[in-house]
Design a protein around this motif. Structure first.
Motif, short mmCIF file in Angstrom:
data_model
loop_
_atom_site.label_atom_id
_atom_site.label_comp_id
_atom_site.label_asym_id
_atom_site.label_seq_id
_atom_site.Cartn_x
_atom_site.Cartn_y
_atom_site.Cartn_z
N PRO A 33 0.90 -1.27 0.04
CA PRO A 33 0.08 -0.02 0.12
C PRO A 33 0.74 1.33 -0.03
O PRO A 33 0.52 2.14 -0.58
N LEU A 34 1.91 1.18 0.57
CA LEU A 34 2.97 2.40 0.65
C LEU A 34 3.40 2.84 -0.55
O LEU A 34 3.54 3.86 -1.07
N GLY A 35 3.67 1.50 -1.46
CA GLY A 35 4.33 1.66 -2.67
C GLY A 35 3.06 2.18 -3.60
O GLY A 35 3.86 3.15 -4.53
N ALA A 36 2.18 1.92 -3.42
CA ALA A 36 1.08 2.55 -4.23
C ALA A 36 0.66 4.06 -3.95
O ALA A 36 0.71 4.71 -5.12
N VAL A 37 1.09 4.41 -2.67
CA VAL A 37 0.91 5.87 -2.40
C VAL A 37 2.13 6.47 -3.03
O VAL A 37 2.04 7.61 -3.76
N GLY A 38 3.42 5.95 -3.07
CA GLY A 38 4.54 6.38 -3.64
C GLY A 38 4.08 6.65 -5.16
O GLY A 38 4.33 7.65 -5.87
N GLY A 39 3.61 5.56 -5.74
CA GLY A 39 3.28 5.39 -7.30
C GLY A 39 2.34 6.71 -7.64
O GLY A 39 2.57 7.37 -8.34
N LEU A 40 1.41 7.05 -6.56
CA LEU A 40 0.30 7.91 -6.78
C LEU A 40 1.04 9.42 -6.92
O LEU A 40 0.75 10.16 -7.42
#
Lengths: 298, 536
Positions: A33-40
């Motif tokens: 989920p944190l990686g997704a935030v980073g991607g966003l």
């Protein structure tokens, strides 16, 4: 006689590629989920950089008599000491940060990668010599080396990219060399050699593609560092020169002088730098977790 | 019983008098001796030799060590010929209709190394500065040689008399000799030693000099002015970062703020330490635009005029200068200045009118010169890599872009800035010029005369040179002022070095610092600090 049930080996006529990708993306988001935030955050950065001309409400270099106006009204994030719209400068600043970050990471990464490949594949004295050079370059702290180069080359966009690229070279070289050292001992590499395939082809076609995993992780991690170094160089007056909006430059002397009177001058560019670096770091960590076989199961 | 009423007014008056006497010592305090004053100069000084440098940093840090023949009275805010006081010269006399200037020197002066001061030291110094063929020493760099061009010979008929013989009358010579840039050097000390050391006659002796870190002085017990200096010492601590300077002042580590502060710095400092005292004054430092006359297309008057018109002075005042500047021509405007143009004349200068109309006129001039939207004029605006320069230069780039000029900014490091300007290695530049003496000879010859080392724009006009020489020799003050104003108007019309404005100076100190003088028409001539004392 028992019959063995037949497996249905029929392959659907069209592969549900999109569905597979969506599923993979869903798995990635669930697992990281944190990686997704980073991607966003990275997507936001790219969106701001590409659409800066449309998103900005004012010309980012246009001065006015509306000096140090507080956020609100016509000036969403306020104005600076020369009456320039801070929101438009932050949006346009993303373009410089991303351009410098991507260009320097790619140039430094490719150059370092090739050196690492050469060093690891050839070995012997070449390896020894190249690695000692990398040792010297890595002995200097990133910012110090970039500062020396930027001071020597002078402040400009191209020189900033060059200065940061040089800093990335030894790091990329080390990562690729480490991969090459293990890959070159694999049986398929020996087989290729035994079949008479040339060194260049073995290195570029059989070894290099297998180093991409750790290399991409390194590049993502370096991107954040590159954005931060660009901000630091600009802050010190050695990066992208005025009047072009660079986040680091916005934070520099003028902002430091007016910070008490107009805190928005430091808050918004500072926030932009933090989010960009935070985003690249989160994405880098997530990619490492996904691509590194040792961490994949954990 | 006699009434006591007639006595009441007497008693009341007596009481009032007693009160006045009691309060008097508080209001007119006697100076206290002792204490070390700590301040931070503009920057580190390249040397302690004012004759070889062109920065206020050197004057600030070297002035406590030296004396001049004459100096400007620190207590009087506006420097002029009427505020000149004796230092090494007890008295002076103009003779032969301003052709000879005679100084009668003090006999009780010693150099810091104990050797006596004589007229030979004066002759040695000014022969060296004017580059006399028989001078006993040469300066490596001699930025103010032109100040002494009218001097034909310097004679020392006896140990305590010096005569400056002039080629033609020059009343300004006395004013230039009173500048912080004109100290007397000892003839027995090689000038190269002033790179790091200082042997002067001044109120303070050099105790320590760590280049780039600090310059520290102690009281000179043999100083020829009895009872001075009040301080035991002065410490100049180099603090590069402005916000660190502010924090150092607020915390009491500095007694007086470093120079070069703007209004915002001063207000920031006081917001954290409300007892700090802020003084605002004019400074005789101007923001000016250098347009290289030696490079095409800037030798075209239409291009120079277009650049001048494009720069909206009112926007400059609000933006880069935050309201802390005045407008003027080549000389500091009145009332702070002595020789500047009057306010109605200043209002007519290029860049002072309606911004829209002036920008339209600038575009028209550029088009006439062949530069249009399809073929824009592309220029590089150079400036020194210091915040105070870069802010104004960024503003300038935008103003030029508004009339269709494609301008980019080049920041040049301080170390190479002046050499580059001297060699005219630029197209257009944003510069700051501090005027050593508010006098036409000092300002005009230095910055506008054909061939002057500090004529950074390469401007050269025979007519202006002739008028400069004429005003220099004019003894009638009113006639001279009229001539100076005529020169100023012509310089502005030629776009010789467009002046954006004259910045203000902000001096911030703690209430216990007394006698810290500030002059409104020069920042260079108040560095002696022998009258400063600490009320601690």
């Amino acid at each position: 006689m028992a019959t063995i049930p037949a497996f249905d080996l029929a392959i659907p006529e069209t592969l549900p590629v999109a569905r597979t990708r969506r599923a993979a993306f869903g798995r990635f988001v669930r697992k990281n989920p944190l990686g997704a935030v980073g991607g966003l955050l990275m997507l936001l950065l790219i969106f701001a950089a590409l659409g800066a001309d449309v998103l900005a409400t004012h010309n980012p270099v246009r001065t006015s008599t509306h000096v140090l106006v507080a956020p609100g009204g016509d000036f969403w994030l306020g104005t600076d000491n020369l009456g320039r719209d801070l929101y438009s400068r932050v949006v346009h600043g993303s373009r410089i940060s991303l351009a410098v970050g991507l260009a320097s990471t790619l140039v430094g990464g490719v150059l370092g990668g090739l050196l690492g490949l050469l060093s690891g594949y050839v070995g012997g004295r070449t390896d020894l010599l190249l690695q000692r050079v990398m040792d010297v370059m890595q002995a200097l702290p990133i910012l110090v080396l970039a500062l020396v180069l930027a001071a020597a080359l002078g402040p400009s966009l191209t020189n900033t990219i060059a200065a940061i690229s040089v800093v990335i070279v030894p790091r990329a070289a080390r990562v690729v060399r480490a991969s090459v050292l293990s890959i070159r001992e694999f049986v398929y590499v020996e087989s290729a050699r035994a079949l008479g395939v040339g060194h260049a082809r073995v290195a570029l076609r059989h070894i290099l593609p297998n180093t991409f995993g750790p290399f991409i992780v390194l590049l993502t991690a370096q991107l954040g560092g590159a954005i931060l170094v660009e901000a630091a160089l600009s802050f010190l007056g050695l990066g992208v020169p005025e009047p072009y909006p660079s986040w680091g430059r916005m934070l520099s002397i003028a902002a430091a002088e007016y910070a008490q009177k107009a805190p928005w001058l430091v808050i918004y560019p500072g926030l932009a730098i933090s989010l960009a670096v935070f985003g690249t770091n989160l994405l880098g960590d997530a990619l490492r977790d996904s691509l590194d076989p040792r961490l994949r199961g954990s | 019983m006699p009434s006591t009423r007639p006595l009441r007014p007497f008693l009341f008056t007596s009481l009032l008098l007693a009160l006045v006497v009691a309060v008097a010592p508080v209001t007119a305090q006697a100076p206290k001796t002792g204490g070390v004053l700590v301040t931070s100069p503009l920057s580190a000084t390249p040397s302690l030799s004012p004759h070889e440098e062109s920065t206020i940093a050197t004057v600030q840090q070297a002035s406590p060590c030296f004396n001049n023949l004459v100096y400007y009275d620190p207590a009087r805010k506006q420097e002029s010929v009427d505020t000149i006081i004796p230092e090494l010269a007890e008295k002076w006399s103009w003779q032969d209709n301003y052709r000879n200037l005679v100084f009668f020197l003090r006999k009780d002066v010693k150099w810091h190394d104990g050797k006596p001061f004589t007229s030979q030291d004066v002759k040695y110094t000014f022969d060296m500065v004017r580059g006399a063929p028989d001078a006993k020493a040469r300066l490596k760099v001699n930025p103010r040689k032109l100040w002494y061009e009218a001097v034909e010979a310097i004679e020392a008929p006896d140990p305590y008399t010096v005569v400056f013989r002039l080629k033609h009358p020059q009343p300004s010579l006395l004013l230039m000799l009173a500048s912080g840039y004109s100290p007397v050097y000892p003839a027995h000390v090689p000038v190269a030693e002033f790179k790091n050391k200082c042997v002067g006659t001044g109120p303070f002796k050099l105790k320590d000099n760590k280049p780039g870190e600090l310059v520290e002085y102690v009281r000179n017990p043999d100083y020829f002015v009895k009872g001075r200096p009040y301080l035991d010492g002065i410490k100049f601590v180099i603090i590069r970062d402005r916000s660190t300077q502010i924090a150092a002042l607020q915390s009491g580590q500095l007694d007086v703020a470093g120079s070069g502060w703007n209004k915002t710095n001063a207000e920031n400092a006081r917001s954290g330490a409300p007892k700090l005292i802020i003084g605002e004054a004019d400074s005789n430092v101007n923001d000016n635009v250098l347009i290289n006359f030696k490079k095409a297309p800037f030798n075209d008057v239409r291009i120079r005029r277009a650049i001048n018109l494009a720069l909206d002075r009112k926007a400059y005042l609000i933006g880069p200068r935050q309201g802390a500047a005045t407008f003027g021509g080549a000389l500091l405007p009145r009332p702070a200045g002595v020789w500047g143009l009057t306010a109605p004349e200043v209002a007519k200068l290029p860049g002072m009118g309606d911004a829209k109309k002036q920008k339209a006129e600038a575009k028209k001039l550029l088009a006439e010169a062949g530069f249009t939207a399809s073929n824009p004029l592309k220029i590089v605006v150079a400036t020194r890599a210091l915040a105070i320069y870069v802010d104004t230069a960024s503003w300038m780039v935008d103003q030029l872009e508004q009339v269709g000029v494609q301008a980019t900014l080049e920041q040049i490091e301080t170390g190479v800035w002046h050499p580059k300007m001297t060699r005219l290695e630029y197209q257009v530049a944003l510069n700051l010029t501090g005027v050593g003496v508010d006098d036409p000879d000092a300002q005009l010859f230095e910055n506008y005369h054909c061939g002057s080392q500090r004529n950074f724009s390469g401007y050269c006009s025979e007519e202006i040179d002739r008028l400069m020489a004429q005003q220099s020799q004019t003894l009638d003050r009113a006639k001279r002022l009229a001539l100076v104003n005529e020169i100023d108007r012509k310089l502005q019309a030629d776009g010789a070095r467009p002046i954006l404005g004259w910045g203000k100076q902000y001096e911030v100190h703690w209430p216990h610092v007394k006698g810290w003088a500030v002059h409104e028409n020069s920042i260079y001539n108040v560095g002696r600090r022998q009258d400063v004392w600490l009320d601690k």
